[in-house]
Design a protein around this motif. Structure first.
Motif, mmCIF file in Angstrom:
data_model
loop_
_atom_site.group_PDB
_atom_site.id
_atom_site.type_symbol
_atom_site.label_atom_id
_atom_site.label_comp_id
_atom_site.label_asym_id
_atom_site.label_seq_id
_atom_site.Cartn_x
_atom_site.Cartn_y
_atom_site.Cartn_z
ATOM 1 N N LEU A 230 18.661 27.258 20.589
ATOM 2 C CA LEU A 230 19.908 26.697 19.399
ATOM 3 C C LEU A 230 19.332 25.188 19.573
ATOM 4 N N PHE A 231 19.184 24.617 20.931
ATOM 5 C CA PHE A 231 19.160 23.736 21.327
ATOM 6 C C PHE A 231 17.836 23.366 20.398
ATOM 7 N N ALA A 232 17.011 24.186 20.795
ATOM 8 C CA ALA A 232 15.601 23.625 20.000
ATOM 9 C C ALA A 232 15.489 22.804 18.612
ATOM 10 N N ILE A 233 16.100 24.447 18.059
ATOM 11 C CA ILE A 233 16.009 24.152 16.546
ATOM 12 C C ILE A 233 16.879 23.508 15.885
ATOM 13 N N LEU A 234 18.537 22.908 16.576
ATOM 14 C CA LEU A 234 18.544 22.179 15.779
ATOM 15 C C LEU A 234 18.766 20.169 16.183
ATOM 16 N N ASN A 235 17.621 20.201 16.926
ATOM 17 C CA ASN A 235 16.930 19.613 17.381
ATOM 18 C C ASN A 235 16.192 19.066 16.885
ATOM 19 N N SER A 236 15.336 20.218 16.220
ATOM 20 C CA SER A 236 13.926 19.473 15.468
ATOM 21 C C SER A 236 14.348 19.898 14.037
ATOM 22 N N VAL A 237 15.440 20.275 13.663
ATOM 23 C CA VAL A 237 15.645 20.434 12.423
ATOM 24 C C VAL A 237 16.679 19.253 12.273
ATOM 25 N N ALA A 238 17.073 18.242 12.752
ATOM 26 C CA ALA A 238 17.382 17.175 12.717
ATOM 27 C C ALA A 238 16.390 15.908 12.533
ATOM 28 N N GLY A 239 15.618 15.916 13.229
ATOM 29 C CA GLY A 239 14.688 15.148 13.483
ATOM 30 C C GLY A 239 13.758 15.647 11.774
ATOM 31 N N LEU A 240 13.379 16.504 11.643
ATOM 32 C CA LEU A 240 12.762 16.606 10.172
ATOM 33 C C LEU A 240 13.570 16.310 9.706
ATOM 34 N N THR A 241 15.016 16.431 9.353
ATOM 35 C CA THR A 241 15.566 15.640 7.844
ATOM 36 C C THR A 241 15.993 14.586 7.881
ATOM 37 N N GLU B 290 20.704 9.622 17.107
ATOM 38 C CA GLU B 290 19.492 9.925 16.186
ATOM 39 C C GLU B 290 19.076 11.589 16.897
ATOM 40 N N PRO B 291 18.271 11.973 16.512
ATOM 41 C CA PRO B 291 17.888 13.238 17.302
ATOM 42 C C PRO B 291 18.749 13.327 18.965
ATOM 43 N N ASN B 292 18.240 12.462 19.530
ATOM 44 C CA ASN B 292 18.149 12.806 20.500
ATOM 45 C C ASN B 292 19.549 11.886 22.082
ATOM 46 N N MET B 293 20.739 11.658 20.942
ATOM 47 C CA MET B 293 21.593 10.250 21.257
ATOM 48 C C MET B 293 22.611 11.474 21.946
ATOM 49 N N MET B 294 23.037 12.528 22.317
ATOM 50 C CA MET B 294 23.807 13.277 22.944
ATOM 51 C C MET B 294 23.314 14.303 24.254
ATOM 52 N N GLY B 295 22.313 13.604 24.581
ATOM 53 C CA GLY B 295 21.704 14.335 26.000
ATOM 54 C C GLY B 295 22.998 14.333 26.907
ATOM 55 N N GLY B 296 22.208 12.701 27.198
ATOM 56 C CA GLY B 296 22.809 12.416 28.195
ATOM 57 C C GLY B 296 24.415 12.201 28.161
ATOM 58 N N VAL B 297 25.575 12.115 27.050
ATOM 59 C CA VAL B 297 26.737 12.971 27.180
ATOM 60 C C VAL B 297 27.083 14.164 27.536
ATOM 61 N N LEU B 298 26.230 15.335 26.548
ATOM 62 C CA LEU B 298 26.830 16.369 27.430
ATOM 63 C C LEU B 298 26.483 16.718 28.962
ATOM 64 N N LEU B 299 25.640 15.536 29.715
ATOM 65 C CA LEU B 299 25.666 16.334 31.026
ATOM 66 C C LEU B 299 27.284 15.714 31.556
ATOM 67 N N TYR B 300 27.335 14.233 30.860
ATOM 68 C CA TYR B 300 29.087 13.745 30.888
ATOM 69 C C TYR B 300 29.842 14.513 30.781
ATOM 70 N N GLY B 301 29.995 15.452 29.628
ATOM 71 C CA GLY B 301 30.416 16.022 29.195
ATOM 72 C C GLY B 301 30.933 17.575 30.538
ATOM 73 N N PHE B 302 29.918 17.935 30.635
ATOM 74 C CA PHE B 302 29.667 19.028 31.838
ATOM 75 C C PHE B 302 30.213 18.601 33.093
ATOM 76 N N ALA B 303 29.684 17.343 33.676
ATOM 77 C CA ALA B 303 30.530 16.733 35.079
ATOM 78 C C ALA B 303 32.062 16.581 34.481
ATOM 79 N N ALA B 304 32.661 16.291 33.353
ATOM 80 C CA ALA B 304 33.842 16.260 33.130
ATOM 81 C C ALA B 304 33.979 17.818 33.477
#
Lengths: 237, 292, 335
Positions: free
Chosen positions: B101-112, B212-226
């Protein structure tokens, strides 16, 4: 008296293992029926099969309506309340929330507060503890709560799985007294599964004895209780 | 001292976003006992939808609300179509599903919308909050929105019948079915809400990190940490965890020499591991006992 | 009943394959081996390079398979071990002039220790928690490699350039082809080691843990020992793959070892069939060639194609390539 629940050729499976081998019995409306038998005879399985909680085949009809293929929650919504073994208490919620959950599938929302009050009248101890986390209740209190939660559905039929399990004898007496009262006053049909046969036979009118997934004996509660042989070989008292 | 206050406040502001992501993660974890590794990408995608709506001429708040609705529906659709069929599948298959799901959303966002970074407007502006230099209006707005969200969620779970049913389904599915709750739909609802909550986080952080399509990478990790810090089973803990991680991140970055921006991420991750090892149930979570 | 504790029966992390089904028959093995031996003679150098990468990833996937299929733990952090192996090889070759062949056991040893140590915290975790912890490790690894403290050895962001070894004994073959056969040899050795490991006492102990941890410990299996051991061995093999990767690619840099690598290895395992060792090769081919194919279908959409294919695998062939192989076997038997 009309028949409420008819069970024909009920077979149930845990994985590859068959636990019920063609069970047949029926319940009359307004009656109290008990299913007796030793550990592992298939009593709990029968109740679980009625609610479609396990894989089973055969015919189960509730008020003329087949339950086959119905999801558990839809069976419940027909008015069949199931008090499971271990009581199924929502331990991290308050007593009152547990009662509200019992009525969660009801459409007549405005009558629910009255019903909660009625439950508090049946079980005064629950009123005292209504804001307390259900997990902090004693075993007996949790069993009361489980019964009350089931009644909040305004069920037509109540299935009780070993309500006496783990309770002190005095509390059990109390609980069975209340069950009798509920049956009398609210016209709830009751099917109770018990290992404590003596007690169950006092409450019930009809009894079935079940052994390794088959009904081996049936009759009025009095007949079963009076039959020395059955008592010794199946009921163990 | 001013530096300290400033860093703590800024930490609380970013912490608000981590809290959002953590809430979204916990929401799904409660429902299906799995960590949604694609939560960040779902939020990113929602944020792009909001951006697109604004490009088409909608104002910020109408776009915001419409995006929430779309995200909510999207979350439900994803659950129904992709994850409901996996209900009894092993953990590993779920992880694979989330990654796909991650790959699909990231790629479709980048393409669109392509991979160039885009400005995302803030409804709060970026001047000093109440004329102070300590915190910007946008940061204050982030904190405000998250607190309102929290209040709404609390009210929802505490006082509505659906909220009660969702809690019951999450804590004891079998008992929930026995009182007539359709637990399968409660899970879908949880996905929808998680998706919408994530969208809020995405739309709030986008003015800061750019879209941008990769904007949430780090944020999600902090979210996991939280989420882990707060205990994965507690929405309240997730929010507290979010704020704590936000503040912790900023203070460590400011006061421990040599950490700077480079090491911020590994530190968040070290935090995850330390919490998991020392207190797997987190600060507010329930202990889980496994049966044979 | 305690009030704060909740009791759950979690589904197993993986669907456990039986021991026999973890390998394939001798004939099939020989056919595959023969194909692997002959093919390079007929294809271009670049394709040989790609085939070498397939073998290297196959080793990495096999290591994960040992961990997951063997002991039921699973890891999204294999890229970290791969990176450590690669850097061990790179540093030994460039700073100390060590022969490339000798870097492999060194990488294995370093990674074994690293994996064993990481296995300790991992002991207390299972399922999603372990996924999360290993995921964190994988994300943190590139940042750690960039640290100023190690820059003298690691070359920082720039990384290290490694000299490609020539074929030995004056053999007249290209460097690429030599490295291919060298990698193939190592792969076969590791495959044999892995198969024997699973058949050994330790392998049985690990599989008991996979099937039922609590029961296994009740049977007297030293849980901590075997779980950390599984991590150590898996890391060691992954390290060898990393070292080979470094030698073949002639370059190590922090950004080659991101979470994407870990994800690729994980996907390779899922596609190949969890716990099915020969599937590692299929999975490796998938992760090397599918992104290329996807690029051809639509540039920029490769991630989506990848994701959709993965969902297709999950839904249609839940045991990955193993299912397809099993089907063809059944069809053949019918004929």
């Amino acid at each position: 008296m009309s028949t409420m629940l008819t069970i024909k050729d009920l077979r149930a499976y845990y994985g590859q293992v068959q636990a019920l081998h063609g069970l047949e019995f029926s319940l009359n409306e307004g009656s109290v029926t008990t299913l007796l038998g030793a550990n592992g005879a298939g009593k709990t399985t029968t109740l679980r099969a009625i609610c479609n909680m396990i894989r089973s085949t055969g015919n189960i009809e509730f008020e003329g309506k087949p339950l086959t293929g119905m999801s558990t929650e839809n069976v419940v919504r027909l008015g069949i309340a199931h008090v499971p073994q271990g009581r199924g208490t929502f331990t991290n919620m308050t007593v009152e929330e547990n009662l509200q959950l019992g009525a969660i599938s009801r459409k007549d929302v405005k009558n629910i507060p009255d019903d909660i009050e009625r439950m508090y009248a049946h079980f005064p101890v629950l009123k005292q503890r209504h804001t307390q986390q259900a997990g902090t209740l004693s075993g007996g209190e949790q069993q009361m709560l489980a019964v009350a939660r089931a009644l909040m559905l305004r069920p037509r039929l109540m299935l009780l799985d070993e309500p006496s399990f783990g309770l002190a004898p005095l509390i059990v007496r109390d609980l069975f007294g209340i069950l009798a009262k509920i049956n009398r006053e609210d016209r709830v049909t009751i099917l109770v599964v018990e290992q404590n046969a003596q007690l169950a036979l006092e409450l019930a009118e009809t009894a079935y004895v079940i052994e390794t997934g088959r009904i081996v004996m049936s009759g009025t509660a009095k007949e079963i209780a009076d039959n020395e042989d059955i008592r010794k070989s199946y009921l163990g008292y | 001292m001013e530096l300290f206050t400033n860093q703590v406040l800024a930490g609380i502001a970013t912490g608000a976003i981590y809290a959002c992501m953590a809430l979204a993660v916990v929401m799904i974890y409660q429902a299906i006992d799995h960590l949604n590794f694609a939560q960040g990408e779902m939020a990113m995608f929602s944020t792009f939808i909001a951006w697109q709506l604004m490009q088409w001429g909608l104002g910020f708040w109408p776009a915001f609300l419409l995006t929430l609705a779309i995200s909510f529906a999207g979350g439900i659709i994803i659950e129904r179509a992709l994850f409901k069929p996996l209900t009894n599948a092993p953990v590993l298959v779920h992880v694979a599903g989330f990654i796909a799901l991650f790959a699909i959303l990231n790629s479709v966002a980048g393409l669109t919308w392509d991979f160039t970074i885009k400005q995302f407007p803030s409804p709060f502006g970026s001047s000093g909050f109440l004329g102070s230099q300590l915190i910007s209006t946008h940061q204050a707005g982030m904190i405000g929105v998250v607190l309102v969200l929290l209040l709404l969620l609390f009210a929802f779970f505490r006082f509505t019948r659906v909220g009660l049913a969702m809690r019951a389904a999450a804590s004891l599915p079998e008992s929930a079915r026995l009182v007539g709750i359709n637990t399968s739909w409660m899970i879908a609802l949880g996905w929808g809400m998680a998706s919408a909550i994530g969208a809020i986080g995405g739309m709030l952080i986008a003015p800061v990190v750019f879209l941008e399509p990769n904007m949430m990478g780090g944020v999600l990790l902090y979210g996991f940490a939280a989420a882990v810090l707060g205990g994965l089973t507690s929405p309240f803990g997730a929010v507290v965890g979010g704020f704590l991680v936000g503040v912790f991140e900023n203070l460590v970055g400011t006061y421990i020499p040599g950490v700077g921006n480079e090491l911020k991420l590994p530190i968040a991750l070290a935090l995850i591991i330390v919490v998991l090892v020392i207190k797997p149930s987190g600060l507010f979570g329930r202990k889980i006992v496994q049966r044979v | 009943m305690s009030t704060v504790q909740e009791s759950v029966t979690q589904p197993a992390a993986v669907v456990a394959p039986s021991k026999k089904s973890m390998t394939i028959g001798t004939t099939a093995t020989l056919v595959v081996l023969a194909l692997l031996l002959i093919t390079p003679l007929f294809v271009k150098n670049f394709f040989i390079f790609q085939m070498t990468m397939v073998l290297i990833y196959a080793i990495a996937i096999l290591s994960l398979n040992l961990l997951t299929g063997g002991s039921g733990q699973f890891s999204l952090g294999q890229s970290a071990f791969y990176a450590v192996g690669a850097y061990t090889a790179g540093i030994l070759m460039e700073h100390f002039g060590v022969n490339y062949v000798l870097t492999l056991p060194a990488a294995a040893l370093v990674c074994f220790i690293f994996g064993f140590l990481f296995g300790f915290p991992a002991l207390r975790l299972s399922g999603v928690y372990l996924a999360l912890a290993t995921f964190s490790l994988a994300v943190a690894m590139p940042q750690l490699l960039k640290l100023g403290v190690f820059e003298h050895w690691t070359g920082g962001v720039q990384g290290l350039v490694i000299t490609k070894p020539d074929a030995p004994f004056g053999l007249k073959m290209s460097q690429d082809m030599w490295l291919y056969y060298f990698t193939l040899f190592i792969s076969v050795v590791i495959y044999i080691l892995a198969v024997n490991l699973l058949r050994s006492r330790s392998g049985r102990a690990m599989m008991a843990i996979r099937d039922n941890q609590i029961a296994a410990s009740a049977m007297g299996i030293d849980l901590p020992l075997y779980k950390t051991l599984a991590f150590g061995i898996s890391a060691a093999f992954t390290g060898i793959a990393g070292a080979l990767g470094a030698i073949v690619v002639q370059f190590v840099a922090p950004d080659s070892f991101t979470i994407q690598l870990a994800v690729a290895i994980f996907l390779g395992m899922v596609v190949g069939g969890v716990g099915w060792l020969p599937g590692s090769l299929v999975g490796a081919a998938f992760i090397v060639f599918v992104p290329n194919v996807a690029e051809h279908i639509s540039k920029g959409l490769s991630g989506a194609v990848f994701g959709v294919l993965l969902f297709a695998v999950i839904f249609l062939v839940p045991h990955g390539a193993q299912t397809i192989f099993g089907l063809s076997l059944r069809v053949r038997k019918k004929q």
